[in-house]
Each structure stands twice: as structure tokens, then as C-alpha cells.
Design an enzyme around this catalytic site. Structure first.
Site, PDB file in Angstrom:
ATOM      1  N   LYS A  28       0.853  -1.198   0.000  1.00  0.00           N
ATOM      2  CA  LYS A  28       0.000   0.000   0.000  1.00  0.00           C
ATOM      3  C   LYS A  28       0.887   1.247   0.000  1.00  0.00           C
ATOM      4  CE  LYS A  28      -3.921   1.758   2.757  1.00  0.00           C
ATOM      5  NZ  LYS A  28      -4.719   1.488   3.970  1.00  0.00           N
ATOM      6  N   SER A  53      -9.591   1.492   3.036  1.00  0.00           N
ATOM      7  CA  SER A  53      -8.771   2.300   2.165  1.00  0.00           C
ATOM      8  C   SER A  53      -7.735   1.514   1.356  1.00  0.00           C
ATOM      9  CB  SER A  53      -8.044   3.358   2.997  1.00  0.00           C
ATOM     10  OG  SER A  53      -7.190   2.746   3.944  1.00  0.00           O
ATOM     11  N   SER A  58      -9.515  -1.061   7.139  1.00  0.00           N
ATOM     12  CA  SER A  58      -9.005  -0.850   5.784  1.00  0.00           C
ATOM     13  C   SER A  58      -8.342  -2.040   5.114  1.00  0.00           C
ATOM     14  CB  SER A  58      -8.026   0.315   5.778  1.00  0.00           C
ATOM     15  OG  SER A  58      -8.755   1.505   5.704  1.00  0.00           O
TER      16      SER A  58
END
Ligand code: GLN
Length: 463
Positions: free
Chosen positions: A65, A138, A162
């Protein structure tokens, strides 16, 4: 999956270079339609290839990420304010993945604030199972990449769901470890007392396999814990495991999600577990507590993006020559996305002298009550199950104009971050080709129990 590829690499059936090329070319091919990657790091990957048989992830393709630092690469955290930021060091969690092949950096909501990746400064990520829908957030980019097969494992971050929520939306496995088990050093901070790195993979075994590598004490993270090393892929017998079924209000929860959850309970019973309903009356305050405490921590953590210490440094122009420092800040911070501004404003408000006791302090007290309630529940049961999300992946655009409805997507996931306990999401059904997720929460450092139960459910449901 990961162990099979590792075996092929070890037996020289395939080279790490060929593996890297295959996955990178898949990522490049899919990215125009999915937008799972903010950067595809082909040159970096091919110039950093290395192979050592003893390293369990040697040559295995992974996506990280984009709020996790990797030395020499751009780390945007999904925000335009960090568009040109090059990391001077690597996060410990990345260093622990020795010799893995980096396919690229995953798209995400800016600073990890969101549940759909629509708050990204780099465009929305599309769900590979239905491109008109969100991949969740996210860590939506990581989940979409794993679901579409351009990487075999991904590292995301989970502050309130997330990792688990996008995993659920994309039909893959998302694990949020206990707070303190995996190092936060090198993660771009959101809510420091909630944040943890997490793992997204295709199956439970791979999740345990990657956790083996990243569960490690780190003196650079002051909240890192020393825990005895264990092999999480050695699943335990789960017969007679005491499973608590969370008693939750069905209001606002899709009927498909409730059906899938009821079926999972039947599956768990058929595995020989002892199932009972459990009431956690204060959990209904979790979302309110989360959306006070996390923005408060955000408002402190994001103060560093002032255009001087971090964030694009605005240059003087004819129209704007920054007569005051605050003019300069306004210009630098104009790069923040709307949701980032919203969270900073909420957090600054809840910490302000007039409202500190009414909001921040009160939420801290309720956090402690929730923690205690969950701790007591684990005297009676070994794990607690619930759906991961109240709905399947929603249409792009459906919730973006209404932050409250977006925040409600986190209703089942935030409690484990409030309490710091581990939780995993596994696919437990498909409705109109869209997956639903089952969440299993465990005691602090009880990863091995939740992974074991998840593994047996997965075997029973999908094999
Ligand atoms: N969706 C939650 C939020 O927007 C969780 C985010 C996260 O875990 N990073 O705060």
C-alpha cells in the site's frame, strides 16, 4: 498458492526474473481498467531481484500500500500533497519481507481515510468482480490487485477496517493482526493508537504464511511487543472451540449479508465448534468513539504536512507571494483532498479546549469500557464472529456525497481496532457474483486461533 510458487522457484522450474516479469506485465495490463496501482515499480523490481532459498518470500510477487515507505521510491499515501515525496528509508514491515518482488504500490484513499478508494488523489480503484463498483478502502488497490492476480500477497494498513473491508468487497482474505504484533515503523501515521499493518491474500494459508514473516518485535516502534515466535501455518484443532456470535442490529445490514452470515454459523457448527450468542451492549458506541478519537489523532499526525517539513513546498508566484506564514500554509495545504480536510477539522474541534472533555476525553473513557467488555467476553468464548461489512461492494459514487453513510460501512470492523485485538475477514458467500465476508475476532495475540478457524471454514465452504 505462495508455497507452490516458492517450491517451483526453489526447484528451478521458474526463475524469479520470469515470475517478476509475468506479474508486472499482468499488473500493467490490468491497471488502465482497475487502477489498483499508483506506481508499478518495474525498474525497481527488476534491478532488485535476489533469491535465497531460506527466505520464505524470496521472489514472491507482492503489492505494498502506498502509505508504507520503501527507500528510494515515491510514497504518496494516496494524496497529492505527497506527489513528489521519495522515501529516505524503508518500513520495518517491508524489510521483514526479505527478497520479495515488488510489483508496485497500491492505490488507497488519501492518508487511508475512507472505505472506497474514492478519496484517492489518483483516481478510484475499480472492483475486479464488477468494475462499476468500488473495491473498498482504504486498501482498495491492494485488494483489487490480489483478487485480479497481479500479486500473490499484499500489505495494507488497518486503522478501522481498511484491510478487512476491501478484502471482503473483493472476495479475498484480509488479516488485521493484534496491535503491537507487527511494526508500525515506516507507515504513514493515521491514528497511531489504532494503526497496524495487515495482510491481504487469496487464501487463509497464505495469510498465515506472510504473517510468519512480519510478526516481529521492532525496537523502532515503541508499541511493538515481544511475543514468542510461532508458526501460524500450523493450524490448530478447532473442535470444541467456543464461538461467540455477535448479537447485532440488522437495521442497515443487507439481507444477502445476513443470509451468508447465518450459513457461516451452520458451517461453524458442523465443524464441531460450540456456538453461542453474545451481547456486547457498548459496541453500538464503537463507531462514534472511532470517529472522535481517530480524527483527533489525525489532526495531530497531519500537522507535519505544512509544506516545510513534509508536503509539496509551494513556490512564490506573481499572484501569491505569501505575505504571512498562514498564507503559505493555506497554499501548501490546499493540496489536501476534501476528506483529509474534513478529518483534520473534526479532530481539531474535538481536541479544542472548549470541547476536549465533551468529546475526546469522553470517547477515551468509552474506548476503555468497550475494551473491557470485549476482554470479559473472551472469558466465555474463544472467538467472536460477525459479518465484515453491512453490504456487498457498492456502486462507485453511491456514498461519496454522504460521509456518514460511508462511515457506516465500518460498523463491524472498528471495534477490533478500538480494542487492539486481531481480526480476519474471509469470503463466506456470493450474491449476484458479489462476495460477502465473515469476520472472526480473537483475543490479543490470538492470531493462531482465528487463522485456524478461518482455514477450516474456508476448506469446508470452498473445497
Ligand atoms: N474506513 C475507515 C476510515 O475511513 C477505516 C480506515 C482505515 O482503516 N485506514 O477511517
Amino acid at each position: 498458492m505462495i508455497d507452490k510458487l516458492k517450491e517451483q522457484i526453489d526447484n528451478k522450474k521458474i526463475s524469479v526474473e520470469d515470475v517478476a516479469k509475468e506479474y508486472i506485465s499482468k499488473a500493467k495490463k490490468l491497471n488502465p481498467e482497475l487502477n489498483a496501482y499508483i506506481s508499478i515499480t518495474e525498474d525497481y523490481a527488476l534491478s532488485h531481484l535476489s533469491y535465497s532459498p531460506q527466505n520464505k518470500l524470496s521472489g514472491i510477487p507482492g503489492i505494498i500500500k502506498d502509505n508504507i515507505n520503501i527507500k528510494g521510491l515515491r510514497t504518496t499515501a494516496g494524496s497529492r500533497i505527497l506527489e513528489n515525496y521519495i522515501s529516505p528509508y524503508s518500513a520495518s514491515v517491508v524489510l521483514n519481507l526479505s527478497d520479495f518482488t515488488l510489483v508496485g504500490k497500491g492505490n488507497m484513499d488519501a492518508f487511508a481515510f475512507g472505505s472506497s478508494t474514492e478519496n484517492s488523489g489518483y483516481g478510484v480503484t475499480h472492483n475486479p468482480l464488477d468494475k462499476t463498483r468500488v473495491a473498498g478502502g482504504s486498501s482498495g488497490g491492494v485488494a483489487a490487485a490480489i483478487a485480479s492476480g497481479s500479486a500473490l500477497f499484499g500489505i495494507g494498513t488497518d486503522t478501522g477496517g481498511s484491510v478487512r473491508q476491501p478484502a471482503s468487497f473483493c472476495g479475498v482474505v484480509g488479516l488485521k493482526p493484534t496491535y503491537g504484533l507487527c511494526s508500525r515503523y515506516g507507515l504513514i501515521a493515521m491514528g497511531s493508537s489504532f494503526d497496524t499493518p495487515g495482510v491481504i491474500t487469496r487464501n487463509v494459508y497464505d495469510s498465515a504464511y506472510v504473517l510468519n514473516e512480519i510478526a516481529k518485535y521492532d525496537k523502532k516502534d515503541s508499541t511493538s511487543m515481544k511475543v514468542a515466535k510461532q508458526d501460524y501455518t500450523k493450524f490448530r484443532d478447532i473442535k470444541d472451540l467456543r464461538v461467540g456470535v455477535l448479537n447485532f442490529s440488522e437495521e442497515g445490514v443487507d439481507s444477502d449479508v445476513i443470509d451468508a452470515f447465518s450459513n457461516s454459523i451452520k458451517t461453524i457448527k458442523s465443524l464441531g465448534c460450540k456456538v453461542k450468542t453474545i451481547d456486547l451492549p457498548h459496541l453500538k458506541y464503537s463507531l462514534a468513539v472511532y470517529y472522535i478519537l481517530v480524527p483527533s489523532e489525525i489532526s495531530a499526525n497531519l500537522a507535519r504536512y505544512d509544506g516545510i517539513r513534509f508536503g509539496n513546498h509551494p513556490e512564490k508566484t506573481e499572484d501569491n507571494n505569501f505575505e504571512s506564514l498562514s498564507d503559505f500554509y493555506v497554499e501548501a495545504r490546499s493540496k489536501f483532498e476534501d476528506e483529509v480536510k474534513r478529518r483534520i477539522i473534526i479532530g481539531t474541534y474535538t481536541l479544542s479546549s472548549g470541547y476536549y472533555d465533551a468529546y475526546f476525553n469522553k470517547a477515551l473513557k468509552v474506548r476503555n469500557i468497550i475494551k473491557q467488555e470485549i476482554k470479559n467476553a473472551f472469558l466465555d468464548v474463544d472467538v467472536i464472529i460477525s459479518p465484515t461489512t453491512p453490504s456487498v461492494a457498492f456502486k462507485i459514487g453511491k456514498k461519496i456525497e454522504n460521509p456518514l453513510s460511508m462511515y457506516l460501512s465500518d460498523i463491524f470492523t472498528v471495534s477490533s481496532n478500538i480494542a487492539g485485538i486481531p481480526a480476519i475477514s474471509i469470503p463466506n458467500g456470493y450474491y449476484n457474483k458479489l462476495p460477502t465476508g465473515l469476520q472472526i475476532m480473537g483475543r490479543s495475540f490470538g492470531e493462531s486461533t482465528i487463522l485456524s478457524l478461518a482455514n477450516f471454514i474456508e476448506q469446508k465452504l470452498w473445497k
